[in-house]
Design a protein around this motif. Sequence first.
Motif, short mmCIF file in Angstrom:
data_model
loop_
_atom_site.label_atom_id
_atom_site.label_comp_id
_atom_site.label_asym_id
_atom_site.label_seq_id
_atom_site.Cartn_x
_atom_site.Cartn_y
_atom_site.Cartn_z
N MET A 1 0.68 -1.30 0.15
CA MET A 1 0.14 -0.08 0.01
C MET A 1 0.90 1.34 0.02
SD MET A 1 -2.81 1.31 3.09
CE MET A 1 -3.42 -0.31 3.08
N ASP A 2 0.79 2.20 -1.14
CA ASP A 2 1.45 3.22 -1.05
C ASP A 2 0.85 4.48 -0.25
OD1 ASP A 2 3.27 2.63 -2.78
OD2 ASP A 2 2.28 3.03 -4.68
N ASN A 3 1.54 5.35 0.15
CA ASN A 3 0.83 6.42 1.15
C ASN A 3 0.33 6.21 2.32
OD1 ASN A 3 1.88 7.91 -1.11
ND2 ASN A 3 -0.47 7.73 -2.00
N LEU A 4 0.84 5.03 3.00
CA LEU A 4 0.16 4.43 4.09
C LEU A 4 0.12 5.60 5.26
CD1 LEU A 4 -1.12 2.00 5.54
CD2 LEU A 4 1.48 1.19 6.30
N TYR A 5 1.12 6.14 5.45
CA TYR A 5 1.30 7.31 6.40
C TYR A 5 -0.03 8.29 6.07
CZ TYR A 5 2.40 11.27 9.21
OH TYR A 5 2.31 12.27 10.32
N GLU A 6 -0.06 8.76 4.82
CA GLU A 6 -1.13 9.56 4.34
C GLU A 6 -2.53 8.81 4.63
OE1 GLU A 6 1.53 9.25 2.69
OE2 GLU A 6 2.39 11.55 2.94
N VAL A 52 -12.99 6.88 5.63
CA VAL A 52 -12.06 7.11 4.41
C VAL A 52 -10.70 6.20 4.41
CG1 VAL A 52 -10.59 9.20 5.19
CG2 VAL A 52 -11.01 8.55 2.57
N HIS A 53 -10.52 5.52 3.47
CA HIS A 53 -9.29 4.31 3.16
C HIS A 53 -9.51 3.43 4.26
CE1 HIS A 53 -7.42 7.50 1.10
NE2 HIS A 53 -6.92 8.24 2.08
N MET A 54 -10.70 3.11 4.54
CA MET A 54 -10.74 2.06 5.61
C MET A 54 -11.16 0.58 4.53
SD MET A 54 -10.81 1.19 8.87
CE MET A 54 -11.89 -0.15 9.44
N PRO A 55 -10.33 -0.53 4.72
CA PRO A 55 -10.52 -1.57 3.77
C PRO A 55 -12.01 -2.21 3.85
CG PRO A 55 -8.80 -2.38 5.57
CD PRO A 55 -9.46 -0.62 5.96
N CYS A 56 -12.48 -2.15 2.65
CA CYS A 56 -13.67 -2.91 2.48
C CYS A 56 -13.73 -3.85 1.47
CB CYS A 56 -14.80 -1.56 2.05
SG CYS A 56 -15.42 -0.87 3.28
N TYR A 89 -7.60 -9.96 2.49
CA TYR A 89 -7.05 -8.84 2.68
C TYR A 89 -5.73 -8.96 3.11
CZ TYR A 89 -11.84 -7.23 4.19
OH TYR A 89 -13.42 -6.97 4.31
N SER A 90 -4.89 -7.87 2.47
CA SER A 90 -3.63 -7.88 2.69
C SER A 90 -3.22 -7.65 4.39
CB SER A 90 -2.89 -6.96 2.00
OG SER A 90 -2.90 -5.51 2.57
N LEU A 91 -1.97 -7.87 5.00
CA LEU A 91 -1.85 -7.65 6.41
C LEU A 91 -1.93 -6.21 6.69
CD1 LEU A 91 1.00 -10.59 7.01
CD2 LEU A 91 -1.78 -10.49 7.60
N GLN A 92 -1.45 -5.39 5.54
CA GLN A 92 -1.43 -3.82 5.78
C GLN A 92 -2.80 -3.43 5.60
OE1 GLN A 92 1.01 -1.88 2.93
NE2 GLN A 92 2.74 -2.65 3.59
N GLN A 93 -3.71 -4.05 5.06
CA GLN A 93 -5.00 -3.54 5.17
C GLN A 93 -5.74 -3.92 6.67
OE1 GLN A 93 -6.38 -5.59 1.55
NE2 GLN A 93 -7.13 -3.67 0.70
N ILE A 94 -5.37 -5.24 6.92
CA ILE A 94 -5.84 -5.61 8.18
C ILE A 94 -5.57 -4.81 9.31
CG2 ILE A 94 -5.74 -7.65 10.03
CD1 ILE A 94 -5.57 -9.50 7.60
N THR A 95 -4.08 -4.45 9.25
CA THR A 95 -3.59 -3.70 10.32
C THR A 95 -3.82 -2.15 10.46
OG1 THR A 95 -1.63 -3.91 9.17
CG2 THR A 95 -2.07 -5.43 11.19
N ILE A 145 7.20 -1.50 4.33
CA ILE A 145 6.98 -0.22 4.95
C ILE A 145 8.31 0.48 5.20
CG2 ILE A 145 5.99 0.94 6.63
CD1 ILE A 145 3.84 -1.02 6.76
N CYS A 146 8.59 1.39 4.69
CA CYS A 146 10.05 2.15 5.16
C CYS A 146 9.67 3.66 5.07
CB CYS A 146 11.05 1.82 3.81
SG CYS A 146 12.57 2.27 4.47
N ASP A 147 8.94 3.83 6.39
CA ASP A 147 8.43 5.29 6.40
C ASP A 147 8.49 5.46 8.09
OD1 ASP A 147 7.28 7.82 7.01
OD2 ASP A 147 5.70 7.41 5.46
#
Length: 277
Positions: A1-6, A52-56, A89-95, A145-147
């Motif tokens: 997922m790009d822009n995770l922080y945003e 907004v941005h919540m995985p669905c 879901y991806s693990l990034q989405q789940i979390t 993730i490298c942010d």
Amino acid sequence: MDNLYEHVHDAAEDLRRKIAFKPEAALILGTGLGGPVNRIEVTARIPYGDIVHMPCSTVQEHQGDLVFGAFAGRDVVVMQGRLHFYEGYSLQQITLPVRIMRELGAEILIVNSAAGGLNPLFQAADVMIVTDHLNLLGANPLRGICDERLGDRFPDMTRPYDPLLIETAGQAALDLKIPVRHGVYAAVAGPSLETRAETRMLRLLGADAVGMSTVPEVIVATQVGFRTLALAAVTNVNLPDCMEAVSVERVVANAKIAEPKLAAILEETLRRDKIRG
Ligand code: HPA
């Protein structure tokens, strides 16, 4: 997922616009283990789809709500309805919700889930306080993730479960006269249940219980600095040398028996932690 922080930031901002509420604690309640939500003095209930941005998923219509309110003398945000890796879901989405709840200000995370017992001393409908875990998902929610704004690249995982919360939960259970187990939770991807050989392997690896959730959330919770407690309802006990078929009906029935015990420990732990903290 790009822009995770945003995404985390935008979602938290979106929620702040909808409700002025700074939670102290965040709860993630597993399927059939949502009892605490009935004891919350609810301030607001926001469907995941409205954030907004919540995985669905396109498959399921209503995945759940983020519930805000008062519970055990504390301001809490509760995920009623959990996302699982096996759902696709991806693990990034789940979390992502873990990151959002932390961004809103929560400092404690309590997670509950159903699990299969592997320790031969365990019995169905036992409650287990998770002391450590094995990540056997074959993936990690921090991969890619490298942010630094999201937390350490290589978070320390020597104590992902807060020792003080473990102690408080154990003492609360003792005072409530609810027997509890302590043990290591192994996370597998599922959704198929374990073979006898896998069950033997998990026990040899040092697991006391096995489930399909918790670990991704706890890895991210550690990265973002939550104090975390995990409680598992042992819904079935799997012994490789005399393994019975796991019946979903029995899993659900035992979750129902364990649920009030688990809910009482959870509530009392949160209440005592405030007094101690
Ligand atoms: N295995 C994996 N997950 C589970 C089980 C099990 O036996 N029981 C409840 N969740």
